[in-house]
Design a protein around this motif. Sequence first.
Motif, PDB file in Angstrom:
ATOM      1  N   LEU A 125       0.844  -1.188   0.000  1.00 30.78           N
ATOM      2  CA  LEU A 125       0.000   0.000   0.000  1.00 30.78           C
ATOM      3  C   LEU A 125       0.880   1.238   0.000  1.00 30.78           C
ATOM      4  CD1 LEU A 125      -2.652  -0.905   2.742  1.00 30.78           C
ATOM      5  CD2 LEU A 125      -3.000  -0.942   0.271  1.00 30.78           C
ATOM      6  N   THR A 126       0.444   2.285  -0.682  1.00 28.32           N
ATOM      7  CA  THR A 126       1.211   3.526  -0.641  1.00 28.32           C
ATOM      8  C   THR A 126       1.138   4.108   0.759  1.00 28.32           C
ATOM      9  OG1 THR A 126      -0.656   4.951  -1.210  1.00 28.32           O
ATOM     10  CG2 THR A 126       0.612   3.974  -3.056  1.00 28.32           C
ATOM     11  N   LEU A 127       2.125   4.912   1.118  1.00 30.64           N
ATOM     12  CA  LEU A 127       2.145   5.500   2.449  1.00 30.64           C
ATOM     13  C   LEU A 127       0.955   6.441   2.638  1.00 30.64           C
ATOM     14  CD1 LEU A 127       3.661   5.599   5.081  1.00 30.64           C
ATOM     15  CD2 LEU A 127       5.086   7.438   4.155  1.00 30.64           C
ATOM     16  N   ALA A 128       0.570   7.140   1.569  1.00 31.09           N
ATOM     17  CA  ALA A 128      -0.583   8.039   1.664  1.00 31.09           C
ATOM     18  C   ALA A 128      -1.852   7.246   1.985  1.00 31.09           C
ATOM     19  CB  ALA A 128      -0.750   8.808   0.353  1.00 31.09           C
ATOM     20  N   ASP A 129      -2.032   6.096   1.330  1.00 35.69           N
ATOM     21  CA  ASP A 129      -3.200   5.262   1.613  1.00 35.69           C
ATOM     22  C   ASP A 129      -3.132   4.688   3.023  1.00 35.69           C
ATOM     23  OD1 ASP A 129      -4.436   5.703  -0.796  1.00 35.69           O
ATOM     24  OD2 ASP A 129      -3.719   3.859  -1.740  1.00 35.69           O
ATOM     25  N   ALA A 130      -1.948   4.305   3.451  1.00 39.31           N
ATOM     26  CA  ALA A 130      -1.789   3.764   4.796  1.00 39.31           C
ATOM     27  C   ALA A 130      -2.174   4.800   5.850  1.00 39.31           C
ATOM     28  CB  ALA A 130      -0.356   3.294   5.011  1.00 39.31           C
ATOM     29  N   LYS A 131      -1.783   6.063   5.607  1.00 44.83           N
ATOM     30  CA  LYS A 131      -2.116   7.125   6.554  1.00 44.83           C
ATOM     31  C   LYS A 131      -3.625   7.350   6.617  1.00 44.83           C
ATOM     32  CE  LYS A 131       2.266   9.666   6.289  1.00 44.83           C
ATOM     33  NZ  LYS A 131       2.925  10.918   5.862  1.00 44.83           N
ATOM     34  N   GLU A 132      -4.303   7.096   5.517  1.00 39.76           N
ATOM     35  CA  GLU A 132      -5.758   7.209   5.504  1.00 39.76           C
ATOM     36  C   GLU A 132      -6.408   6.030   6.213  1.00 39.76           C
ATOM     37  OE1 GLU A 132      -9.427   7.068   2.239  1.00 39.76           O
ATOM     38  OE2 GLU A 132      -7.387   7.522   1.560  1.00 39.76           O
ATOM     39  N   LEU A 133      -5.842   4.834   6.034  1.00 38.53           N
ATOM     40  CA  LEU A 133      -6.468   3.614   6.546  1.00 38.53           C
ATOM     41  C   LEU A 133      -6.299   3.422   8.048  1.00 38.53           C
ATOM     42  CD1 LEU A 133      -5.604   1.140   3.665  1.00 38.53           C
ATOM     43  CD2 LEU A 133      -7.906   1.671   4.487  1.00 38.53           C
ATOM     44  N   VAL A 134      -5.166   3.824   8.609  1.00 41.45           N
ATOM     45  CA  VAL A 134      -4.922   3.590  10.034  1.00 41.45           C
ATOM     46  C   VAL A 134      -6.030   4.182  10.902  1.00 41.45           C
ATOM     47  CG1 VAL A 134      -3.405   4.174  11.969  1.00 41.45           C
ATOM     48  CG2 VAL A 134      -2.443   3.193   9.883  1.00 41.45           C
ATOM     49  N   PRO A 135      -6.400   5.457  10.724  1.00 44.11           N
ATOM     50  CA  PRO A 135      -7.534   5.972  11.527  1.00 44.11           C
ATOM     51  C   PRO A 135      -8.887   5.442  11.060  1.00 44.11           C
ATOM     52  CG  PRO A 135      -6.702   7.679  10.038  1.00 44.11           C
ATOM     53  CD  PRO A 135      -5.750   6.530   9.949  1.00 44.11           C
ATOM     54  N   LEU A 136      -9.029   5.182   9.756  1.00 45.08           N
ATOM     55  CA  LEU A 136     -10.298   4.686   9.245  1.00 45.08           C
ATOM     56  C   LEU A 136     -10.635   3.317   9.835  1.00 45.08           C
ATOM     57  CD1 LEU A 136     -12.689   4.879   7.225  1.00 45.08           C
ATOM     58  CD2 LEU A 136     -11.212   3.720   5.558  1.00 45.08           C
ATOM     59  N   LEU A 137      -9.633   2.422   9.876  1.00 42.74           N
ATOM     60  CA  LEU A 137      -9.845   1.058  10.379  1.00 42.74           C
ATOM     61  C   LEU A 137      -9.581   0.937  11.874  1.00 42.74           C
ATOM     62  CD1 LEU A 137      -8.122  -0.965   7.497  1.00 42.74           C
ATOM     63  CD2 LEU A 137     -10.511  -0.264   7.684  1.00 42.74           C
ATOM     64  N   LYS A 138      -9.032   2.003  12.464  1.00 45.69           N
ATOM     65  CA  LYS A 138      -8.691   2.002  13.898  1.00 45.69           C
ATOM     66  C   LYS A 138      -7.755   0.837  14.232  1.00 45.69           C
ATOM     67  CE  LYS A 138     -13.122   4.126  15.078  1.00 45.69           C
ATOM     68  NZ  LYS A 138     -14.393   4.010  15.831  1.00 45.69           N
ATOM     69  N   THR A 139      -6.674   0.716  13.438  1.00 47.95           N
ATOM     70  CA  THR A 139      -5.741  -0.394  13.645  1.00 47.95           C
ATOM     71  C   THR A 139      -4.826  -0.180  14.833  1.00 47.95           C
ATOM     72  OG1 THR A 139      -4.049   0.547  12.190  1.00 47.95           O
ATOM     73  CG2 THR A 139      -5.728  -0.859  11.163  1.00 47.95           C
ATOM     74  N   GLY A 140      -4.659   1.087  15.251  1.00 49.38           N
ATOM     75  CA  GLY A 140      -3.779   1.357  16.384  1.00 49.38           C
ATOM     76  C   GLY A 140      -2.312   1.450  16.017  1.00 49.38           C
ATOM     77  N   ASP A 141      -1.982   1.358  14.742  1.00 49.92           N
ATOM     78  CA  ASP A 141      -0.580   1.506  14.324  1.00 49.92           C
ATOM     79  C   ASP A 141      -0.105   2.934  14.561  1.00 49.92           C
ATOM     80  OD1 ASP A 141       0.179  -1.107  13.086  1.00 49.92           O
ATOM     81  OD2 ASP A 141      -1.541  -0.662  11.806  1.00 49.92           O
ATOM     82  N   VAL A 142       1.179   3.081  14.879  1.00 56.48           N
ATOM     83  CA  VAL A 142       1.768   4.394  15.146  1.00 56.48           C
ATOM     84  C   VAL A 142       2.464   4.888  13.883  1.00 56.48           C
ATOM     85  CG1 VAL A 142       3.415   5.682  16.538  1.00 56.48           C
ATOM     86  CG2 VAL A 142       2.076   3.843  17.575  1.00 56.48           C
ATOM     87  N   LEU A 143       1.990   6.006  13.361  1.00 61.42           N
ATOM     88  CA  LEU A 143       2.570   6.570  12.140  1.00 61.42           C
ATOM     89  C   LEU A 143       3.796   7.415  12.435  1.00 61.42           C
ATOM     90  CD1 LEU A 143      -0.774   7.476  10.401  1.00 61.42           C
ATOM     91  CD2 LEU A 143       0.902   5.846   9.544  1.00 61.42           C
ATOM     92  N   GLU A 144       3.823   8.040  13.594  1.00 59.65           N
ATOM     93  CA  GLU A 144       5.021   8.772  14.008  1.00 59.65           C
ATOM     94  C   GLU A 144       5.055   8.868  15.516  1.00 59.65           C
ATOM     95  OE1 GLU A 144       4.181  13.492  14.055  1.00 59.65           O
ATOM     96  OE2 GLU A 144       4.378  12.639  12.043  1.00 59.65           O
ATOM     97  N   GLN A 145       6.259   8.931  16.064  1.00 57.10           N
ATOM     98  CA  GLN A 145       6.408   9.051  17.502  1.00 57.10           C
ATOM     99  C   GLN A 145       7.629   9.889  17.820  1.00 57.10           C
ATOM    100  OE1 GLN A 145       7.471   5.336  19.510  1.00 57.10           O
ATOM    101  NE2 GLN A 145       8.069   4.433  17.540  1.00 57.10           N
TER     102      GLN A 145
END
Length: 419
Positions: free
Chosen positions: A32-52
């Motif tokens: 998946l492109t990073l842009a799509d991943a950034k959209e999906l993480v909050p959409l699916l509520k996966t809990g992945d950390v995009l930045e820390q």
Amino acid sequence: MVPAVKPELVEQVCAFTEWVGAGRKLTQTGRLTLADAKELVPLLKTGDVLEQTIGDHVYRTRSSEHLPNLMLVVECAKVARLVRKTGQRLVPVKKNQALLDDPQKLWFALFTGFDQLGQAFLHSGFSESLLRREFADGSRAALASLYGADGAVPIANLCTTVRNVVSAPYILDDLTEFQSEMLRSTNDRDTKETLEVLQRLGAVTLRGDSAELTELGRSGMRRILGEPEAGDPIYQVKITLLEIEGLPVWRRVLVPAAIPLDRLHVVIQAAMGWENYYLHHFVDGETYYGEAEAELQYRDERKVRLDELVKPGGRLVYNYDFGDSWDHEILVEEATVATSDGRYPRCIAGQAACPPEDVGGTGGYARLIQILEDPGHPEHQDVLGWLGLDDPGQFDPAHFDLDGANQRLTLGDLYRPNA
């Protein structure tokens, strides 16, 4: 039965598939492109950390492959055949979209495909465990242990079971203490990760230091194992090893009356404690049943059911290892029916240990016991070495482990290709 509220992972797979729509572009590496991943993480509520932020540094995810919860959802959708990769695009599999409207079928597709998902969420690289490499066998072993228990199972016990299964294909005798400890800790870590994903799937409940299959998980296991429905005919069978001197060796097992002989063979092996190294056959009068090999002129055991040959009170003979020639009497003691909370096949009683493989038949086994009981016998140490024992007390001919027999029964069915 699928609960009214879909398990978390099922909800996420449905939402992801709907997001894919007519198709989505992938990167050159098929991610998946990073842009799509950034959209999906909050959409699916996966809990992945995009930045820390750690100290003065901000660490940002640079690839979707570093988002394990999202990658798990993607791989689940692939396993359920809701989506597939075509070139540099992720596209829907149109004929399977009906699964989105049938939560029960979708859940079962994910549950049966679970053993393909290890690489989607387990650690890779330096801290990779053997479980990641042998995920199919390891995850099945965990599920078999949970299914074979009447209640919750300590997670520590599951870790040990999985560790033993995934390490079996490897020679690990030369590992240093540090390497052994690293292998143990990474496998235990990934076993716990696996249980957590099964909990997200609704198949397992985790409470403190124990795990237990949910009713949904048990239902899935029954379907995988092809177990009978409540009310179906069940046979109570007594399996007795013939011509054994001293303490008789026998097992009492509940099996579907309609069990094919090839599956009955697996049940006998597991209940008795054999390791299925050698050929076998069944004998009913003068007719032999076994694997369909022309030179032996057997009837195909896959095409013959137990209840077609034997009624309550009837017998047949099972022979294992044509060299040592272990004959077993299979006595159908009575007929009953399956209950809604029963597990079949199930061992309900037994006596004495199974002889070791390659011991030389009934005569060789009697001699082995005699040698073990006599520390002064000139072959005493040789026999201990052959058995891989440090002390003769580690092999007790009178010992029978009912729980161990039932765990083998569950594992035996899970590892069959047609299970």
